[in-house]
Scaffold this motif. Structure first.
Motif, short mmCIF file in Angstrom:
data_model
loop_
_atom_site.label_atom_id
_atom_site.label_comp_id
_atom_site.label_asym_id
_atom_site.label_seq_id
_atom_site.Cartn_x
_atom_site.Cartn_y
_atom_site.Cartn_z
N ASN A 7 109.95 -25.99 29.61
CA ASN A 7 109.16 -25.16 29.90
C ASN A 7 107.95 -25.30 30.80
O ASN A 7 107.44 -26.53 30.82
CB ASN A 7 108.65 -24.82 28.45
N ASP A 11 107.02 -20.29 32.15
CA ASP A 11 108.05 -19.93 31.49
C ASP A 11 109.65 -19.84 32.40
O ASP A 11 110.36 -19.43 31.80
CB ASP A 11 107.99 -18.98 30.36
N LEU A 72 121.15 -22.04 27.38
CA LEU A 72 119.80 -21.20 27.33
C LEU A 72 119.52 -20.39 25.86
O LEU A 72 118.51 -20.19 25.58
CB LEU A 72 119.98 -20.35 28.55
N THR A 76 116.36 -20.09 23.50
CA THR A 76 115.86 -18.42 23.44
C THR A 76 115.51 -18.23 21.89
O THR A 76 116.62 -18.19 21.01
CB THR A 76 116.73 -17.45 24.07
N SER A 82 115.96 -13.59 27.35
CA SER A 82 115.87 -14.45 28.61
C SER A 82 116.56 -13.66 29.71
O SER A 82 117.57 -12.87 29.40
CB SER A 82 116.52 -15.79 28.32
#
Length: 149
Positions: A7, A11, A72, A76, A82
């Motif tokens: 991060n 973001d 990902l 999340t 996302s």
């Protein structure tokens, strides 16, 4: 750029797995230069026509993209979203998986230039729901010269 999966203050994360298909020695060539037969065999995932010089097949691309997607999804938070900004073949790879399509059908998916596709992923069941695909808002974009949109 930030490290993959890390991060930063905005973001925004970069996942190498979402890079566009590597066309290898076909990069910069026209469809005529590559050949209609070669392109048809490539689209059908014939392993004998993968572009040289590091080029990827659709199965290799889809495997790479889905691994990045899974990374990902792991980071999340449940109930959050996302967004992935990607090019045509990466979008096709994720969408074809969500639709349960075989990789040999992937090239037939129509994705408009500068469009939005939305897939929901259930954290409990793994079920994928395509909310919409290839949505192109009317915002004054002109039609592309190659007719891709």
């Amino acid at each position: 750029p930030p490290e993959e999966g890390s991060n930063d203050s905005n973001d925004i994360q970069i996942f190498e797995g979402f890079k566009e298909l590597d066309r290898g020695s076909w990069c910069g060539k026209t469809k005529d230069e590559i050949g209609t037969d070669m392109l048809a065999r490539f689209d059908a995932c014939d392993p004998s026509v993968t572009p040289g010089d590091g080029g990827e097949s659709y199965p290799a691309l889809k495997e790479r993209v889905l691994k990045a997607r899974d990374k990902l999804l792991e980071i999340t938070d449940v109930g959050k979203a996302s967004a992935i900004v990607s090019h045509l073949q990466v979008t096709r790879a994720m969408l074809s998986d969500a639709l349960g399509m075989d990789v040999t059908e992937m090239a037939g998916l129509k994705i408009a230039t500068a469009s939005v596709t939305c897939v929901d992923y259930c954290s409990k069941t793994g079920k994928q729901i395509v909310r919409f695909q290839s949505f192109k808002p009317e915002c004054g974009l002109e039609e592309s010269e190659d007719g891709a949109n």
